[in-house]
Design a protein around this motif. Structure first.
Motif, PDB file in Angstrom:
ATOM      1  N   PHE A  28       0.821  -1.208   0.000  1.00  0.00           N
ATOM      2  CA  PHE A  28       0.000   0.000   0.000  1.00  0.00           C
ATOM      3  C   PHE A  28       0.855   1.258   0.000  1.00  0.00           C
ATOM      4  CE2 PHE A  28      -2.520  -3.294   2.044  1.00  0.00           C
ATOM      5  CZ  PHE A  28      -3.733  -3.175   1.383  1.00  0.00           C
ATOM      6  N   ASP A  29       0.393   2.238  -0.756  1.00  0.00           N
ATOM      7  CA  ASP A  29       0.950   3.582  -0.706  1.00  0.00           C
ATOM      8  C   ASP A  29      -0.220   4.547  -0.856  1.00  0.00           C
ATOM      9  OD1 ASP A  29       2.319   5.936  -0.794  1.00  0.00           O
ATOM     10  OD2 ASP A  29       3.337   5.554  -2.696  1.00  0.00           O
ATOM     11  N   LEU A  30      -0.850   4.875   0.269  1.00  0.00           N
ATOM     12  CA  LEU A  30      -1.991   5.786   0.251  1.00  0.00           C
ATOM     13  C   LEU A  30      -1.457   7.199   0.485  1.00  0.00           C
ATOM     14  CD1 LEU A  30      -3.283   2.970   0.657  1.00  0.00           C
ATOM     15  CD2 LEU A  30      -5.096   4.106   1.917  1.00  0.00           C
ATOM     16  N   GLU A  31      -1.170   7.842  -0.622  1.00  0.00           N
ATOM     17  CA  GLU A  31      -0.477   9.133  -0.590  1.00  0.00           C
ATOM     18  C   GLU A  31      -1.326  10.237  -0.002  1.00  0.00           C
ATOM     19  OE1 GLU A  31       0.918  11.907  -4.172  1.00  0.00           O
ATOM     20  OE2 GLU A  31       2.134  10.089  -3.991  1.00  0.00           O
ATOM     21  N   ASP A  32      -2.592  10.301  -0.431  1.00  0.00           N
ATOM     22  CA  ASP A  32      -3.473  11.354   0.069  1.00  0.00           C
ATOM     23  C   ASP A  32      -4.919  10.883   0.023  1.00  0.00           C
ATOM     24  OD1 ASP A  32      -4.803  13.623   0.850  1.00  0.00           O
ATOM     25  OD2 ASP A  32      -3.973  14.931  -0.695  1.00  0.00           O
ATOM     26  N   VAL A  33      -5.462  10.558   1.197  1.00  0.00           N
ATOM     27  CA  VAL A  33      -6.897  10.277   1.354  1.00  0.00           C
ATOM     28  C   VAL A  33      -7.380  11.063   2.576  1.00  0.00           C
ATOM     29  CG1 VAL A  33      -6.943   8.027   0.205  1.00  0.00           C
ATOM     30  CG2 VAL A  33      -6.314   8.157   2.620  1.00  0.00           C
ATOM     31  N   ASN A  43     -14.162   0.730   4.613  1.00  0.00           N
ATOM     32  CA  ASN A  43     -14.495  -0.672   4.879  1.00  0.00           C
ATOM     33  C   ASN A  43     -13.383  -1.529   4.285  1.00  0.00           C
ATOM     34  OD1 ASN A  43     -17.432  -0.386   5.910  1.00  0.00           O
ATOM     35  ND2 ASN A  43     -17.440   0.769   4.001  1.00  0.00           N
ATOM     36  N   VAL A  44     -12.669  -2.253   5.142  1.00  0.00           N
ATOM     37  CA  VAL A  44     -11.493  -3.002   4.716  1.00  0.00           C
ATOM     38  C   VAL A  44     -11.680  -4.476   5.036  1.00  0.00           C
ATOM     39  CG1 VAL A  44      -9.009  -3.289   4.978  1.00  0.00           C
ATOM     40  CG2 VAL A  44     -10.012  -0.994   5.092  1.00  0.00           C
ATOM     41  N   THR A  45     -11.506  -5.333   4.021  1.00  0.00           N
ATOM     42  CA  THR A  45     -11.591  -6.781   4.193  1.00  0.00           C
ATOM     43  C   THR A  45     -10.295  -7.407   3.692  1.00  0.00           C
ATOM     44  OG1 THR A  45     -13.989  -6.770   3.873  1.00  0.00           O
ATOM     45  CG2 THR A  45     -12.868  -8.869   3.599  1.00  0.00           C
ATOM     46  N   VAL A  46      -9.640  -8.203   4.550  1.00  0.00           N
ATOM     47  CA  VAL A  46      -8.382  -8.844   4.158  1.00  0.00           C
ATOM     48  C   VAL A  46      -8.418 -10.303   4.592  1.00  0.00           C
ATOM     49  CG1 VAL A  46      -7.080  -6.693   4.327  1.00  0.00           C
ATOM     50  CG2 VAL A  46      -7.189  -8.218   6.309  1.00  0.00           C
ATOM     51  N   SER A  47      -7.660 -11.137   3.894  1.00  0.00           N
ATOM     52  CA  SER A  47      -7.526 -12.534   4.302  1.00  0.00           C
ATOM     53  C   SER A  47      -6.567 -12.646   5.478  1.00  0.00           C
ATOM     54  CB  SER A  47      -7.034 -13.385   3.122  1.00  0.00           C
ATOM     55  OG  SER A  47      -8.000 -13.447   2.111  1.00  0.00           O
ATOM     56  N   TRP A  48      -5.381 -12.047   5.310  1.00  0.00           N
ATOM     57  CA  TRP A  48      -4.369 -12.039   6.364  1.00  0.00           C
ATOM     58  C   TRP A  48      -4.154 -10.603   6.817  1.00  0.00           C
ATOM     59  CZ3 TRP A  48      -1.887 -15.735   9.103  1.00  0.00           C
ATOM     60  CH2 TRP A  48      -1.959 -17.055   8.636  1.00  0.00           C
ATOM     61  N   LEU A  49      -4.330 -10.352   8.086  1.00  0.00           N
ATOM     62  CA  LEU A  49      -4.003  -9.042   8.660  1.00  0.00           C
ATOM     63  C   LEU A  49      -2.585  -9.108   9.197  1.00  0.00           C
ATOM     64  CD1 LEU A  49      -5.121  -6.235   9.328  1.00  0.00           C
ATOM     65  CD2 LEU A  49      -5.786  -7.130  11.565  1.00  0.00           C
ATOM     66  N   GLU A  50      -1.704  -8.259   8.650  1.00  0.00           N
ATOM     67  CA  GLU A  50      -0.292  -8.350   8.992  1.00  0.00           C
ATOM     68  C   GLU A  50       0.370  -6.982   8.900  1.00  0.00           C
ATOM     69  OE1 GLU A  50       1.242 -11.251   6.282  1.00  0.00           O
ATOM     70  OE2 GLU A  50       0.103 -10.460   4.600  1.00  0.00           O
ATOM     71  N   ASN A  51       1.690  -6.954   9.100  1.00  0.00           N
ATOM     72  CA  ASN A  51       2.410  -5.684   9.207  1.00  0.00           C
ATOM     73  C   ASN A  51       2.289  -4.803   7.973  1.00  0.00           C
ATOM     74  OD1 ASN A  51       3.423  -5.811  11.838  1.00  0.00           O
ATOM     75  ND2 ASN A  51       5.150  -7.087  11.225  1.00  0.00           N
ATOM     76  N   ARG A  52       2.124  -5.410   6.804  1.00  0.00           N
ATOM     77  CA  ARG A  52       2.041  -4.598   5.588  1.00  0.00           C
ATOM     78  C   ARG A  52       0.788  -3.719   5.562  1.00  0.00           C
ATOM     79  NH1 ARG A  52      -1.311  -7.018   1.628  1.00  0.00           N
ATOM     80  NH2 ARG A  52      -2.033  -9.099   2.240  1.00  0.00           N
ATOM     81  N   HIS A  53      -0.160  -3.981   6.458  1.00  0.00           N
ATOM     82  CA  HIS A  53      -1.368  -3.169   6.503  1.00  0.00           C
ATOM     83  C   HIS A  53      -1.220  -1.935   7.383  1.00  0.00           C
ATOM     84  CE1 HIS A  53      -3.246  -7.131   5.282  1.00  0.00           C
ATOM     85  NE2 HIS A  53      -3.708  -6.305   4.383  1.00  0.00           N
ATOM     86  N   ILE A  54      -0.092  -1.796   8.044  1.00  0.00           N
ATOM     87  CA  ILE A  54       0.100  -0.644   8.925  1.00  0.00           C
ATOM     88  C   ILE A  54       0.001   0.682   8.174  1.00  0.00           C
ATOM     89  CG2 ILE A  54       1.796   0.530  10.391  1.00  0.00           C
ATOM     90  CD1 ILE A  54       2.608  -2.201  11.433  1.00  0.00           C
ATOM     91  N   LEU A  70      -1.841   1.290   5.743  1.00  0.00           N
ATOM     92  CA  LEU A  70      -3.273   1.454   5.492  1.00  0.00           C
ATOM     93  C   LEU A  70      -3.962   2.038   6.721  1.00  0.00           C
ATOM     94  CD1 LEU A  70      -5.815   1.009   3.781  1.00  0.00           C
ATOM     95  CD2 LEU A  70      -5.864  -1.345   4.618  1.00  0.00           C
ATOM     96  N   PHE A  71      -3.668   1.488   7.905  1.00  0.00           N
ATOM     97  CA  PHE A  71      -4.252   2.024   9.137  1.00  0.00           C
ATOM     98  C   PHE A  71      -3.883   3.493   9.315  1.00  0.00           C
ATOM     99  CE2 PHE A  71      -4.047  -2.534  10.718  1.00  0.00           C
ATOM    100  CZ  PHE A  71      -5.402  -2.742  10.506  1.00  0.00           C
ATOM    101  N   LYS A  72      -2.642   3.808   9.046  1.00  0.00           N
ATOM    102  CA  LYS A  72      -2.180   5.193   9.187  1.00  0.00           C
ATOM    103  C   LYS A  72      -2.962   6.129   8.275  1.00  0.00           C
ATOM    104  CE  LYS A  72       1.868   8.136   8.534  1.00  0.00           C
ATOM    105  NZ  LYS A  72       3.281   8.201   8.074  1.00  0.00           N
ATOM    106  N   ALA A  73      -3.220   5.672   7.041  1.00  0.00           N
ATOM    107  CA  ALA A  73      -3.904   6.519   6.063  1.00  0.00           C
ATOM    108  C   ALA A  73      -5.363   6.763   6.420  1.00  0.00           C
ATOM    109  CB  ALA A  73      -3.807   5.896   4.675  1.00  0.00           C
TER     110      ALA A  73
END
Length: 442
Positions: free
Chosen positions: A258-263, A270-281, A283-286
């Motif tokens: 993920f690279d959520l530059e500006d939201v 609404n976020v749905t993932v199979s595996w919740l892991e460090n790469r989603h951090i 996303l949480f920040k954004a």
């Protein structure tokens, strides 16, 4: 005797005239009624009377579907049916052109249908093609990418997005790209760059669509639905730059970076993932500015809490939903700590994991979160199974939530009646930090 017969004839005549009030409506209203039918069904109304014979041919909506429910005559191939309709329909301007069919012939003739729609200043184009295993995916005519009147464009399945160097869609506000292929990454970027007023984007992608990097940089975008499906091991990247985006729906079943530059204007996520892991951090920040968030996950890989500490997450959050799978309930404590203004909390065991009696662990926060002391007023717990960690969470919230008004618990339907009664007795014994709190148990 003759007078009575004449009176009866007059009554029957008046009854026949009054019973067909729809035929007396002006064409514009009849067109509106027929617009809710497929073109095949609208054509069938021509047998009603002479008044209806050619009304369908001036309806500004063409809905052409080769489906079992609305199948053309076996002796008339779908291609001939569409050609016949386009010849008879004399509408100069089309409000909608919908084409859904199974491709059983070379796709070149289909382009002439698109040309016809574009030449009639079509406002909405909805294309869905199946059965393309034996034929190449259909490439759209370049004229479509400079259609000045197009407001809605929906492409699904057997389409390859081959975008010319010049794209200008000045009126396009809604774009759906669902399970199609792309010539390359640049095709997607060129298309988005030519959509000057785009407000809603639906993007369903899979690992075999010829792209590994998706850049969504659209300054006017307000609603975004993104779904990545698992069909390979190739790592994908998603970059979003949408400064006025209000709603984000993201489903991630790939190894997605993920690279959520500006939201920054986001209100709902609404976020749905199979595996919740460090790469989603990232996303949480954004999502830190969102007011309403919902997280769904099936599996949880241990996440390092220190990765969250630099961020004051969820500054504006008032409602949060957590649909938790196998593990990850400890994130509840973390999210409560960083949601100072949370008012509504919805907890649920993911549907994929219900009824399995899978026991998880939960650690309460070291300090009572600010939201429990000042703002949390409603808590809903769905799929309650009377497991130890669930009871611990409910007990903690009831005890420490000072302004809580309602704790609504819905038990798992598989629990026996005796177990539900025992559970209710346990819940009623828990101390409550709010005198106004009501406990509702279903």
């Amino acid at each position: 005797m003759a007078n009575s017969v004449n009176q009866e004839i007059n009554v029957n005549s008046k009854h026949k005239k009054s019973s067909d009030r729809i035929s007396q409506l002006p064409d514009v209203l009849i067109h509106h009624i027929l617009s809710f039918l497929s073109t095949k069904e609208a054509m069938a109304t021509s047998i009603l009377s002479k008044r209806w014979l050619w009304v369908w041919a001036s309806v500004p909506i063409l809905d052409l579907q080769d489906t079992p429910f609305c199948r053309t005559d076996p002796n008339l191939r779908f291609r001939q049916f569409v050609d016949h309709v386009l010849i008879l329909n004399k509408t100069v301007s089309l409000d909608k052109f919908c084409l859904k069919f199974n491709l059983v012939d070379h796709p070149s003739y289909v382009k002439t249908w698109f040309w016809d729609a574009v030449s009639r200043d079509v406002k909405e184009l909805d294309i869905s093609i199946h059965g393309t295993e034996s034929f190449p995916f259909l490439k759209l005519p370049f004229a479509l990418f400079t259609a000045k009147t197009l407001h809605v464009l929906k492409l699904s399945h057997g389409v390859e997005l081959h975008v010319p160097g010049t794209v200008s869609l000045p009126c396009l506000k809604v774009l759906n790209l669902v399970w199609i292929k792309y010539t390359n990454d640049e095709s997607v970027s060129r298309l988005f760059a030519g959509c000057y007023v785009l407000q809603e984007l639906v993007l369903h992608k899979h690992a075999g669509d010829n792209t590994t990097f998706s850049t969504i940089s659209i300054p006017t975008l307000k609603t975004l639905f993104v779904r990545f499906a698992t069909t390979g091991r190739c790592r994908h990247k998603l970059k979003i730059n949408a400064p006025v985006l209000k709603q984000l729906n993201l489903e991630d079943n790939l190894t997605l970076e993920f690279d959520l530059e500006d939201v920054s204007s986001l209100v709902e996520a609404n976020v749905t993932v199979s595996w919740l892991e460090n790469r989603h951090i990232p996303l949480f920040k954004a999502l830190s500015n969102a007011k309403f968030v919902s997280f769904h996950w099936d599996w949880y890989a241990e996440m390092k809490w220190r990765n969250f500490r630099p961020y004051r997450l969820f500054l504006n959050l008032v409602q949060m939903e957590l649909h938790v799978g196998y593990g990850g309930w400890d994130l509840l404590s973390l999210f409560l700590e960083f949601s100072d203004h949370l008012e509504v909390l919805v907890l649920a065991k993911n549907d994929n994991c219900r009824g399995l009696g899978f026991e998880c662990s939960w650690k309460p926060p070291k300090y009572v979160p600010e939201c429990l002391l000042s703002s949390l007023s409603m808590v809903y717990f769905k799929g309650f199974e009377d497991l130890t960690y669930q009871l611990s969470m409910v007990k903690y919230i009831l005890k420490n939530a000072r302004v809580l008004k309602m704790m609504d618990i819905c038990s798992n339907g598989d629990l026996p009646l005796d177990s539900k009664i025992d559970l209710l007795k346990k819940l009623l014994m828990f101390p409550r930090g709010s005198k106004a709190c009501q406990l509702k148990f279903n």
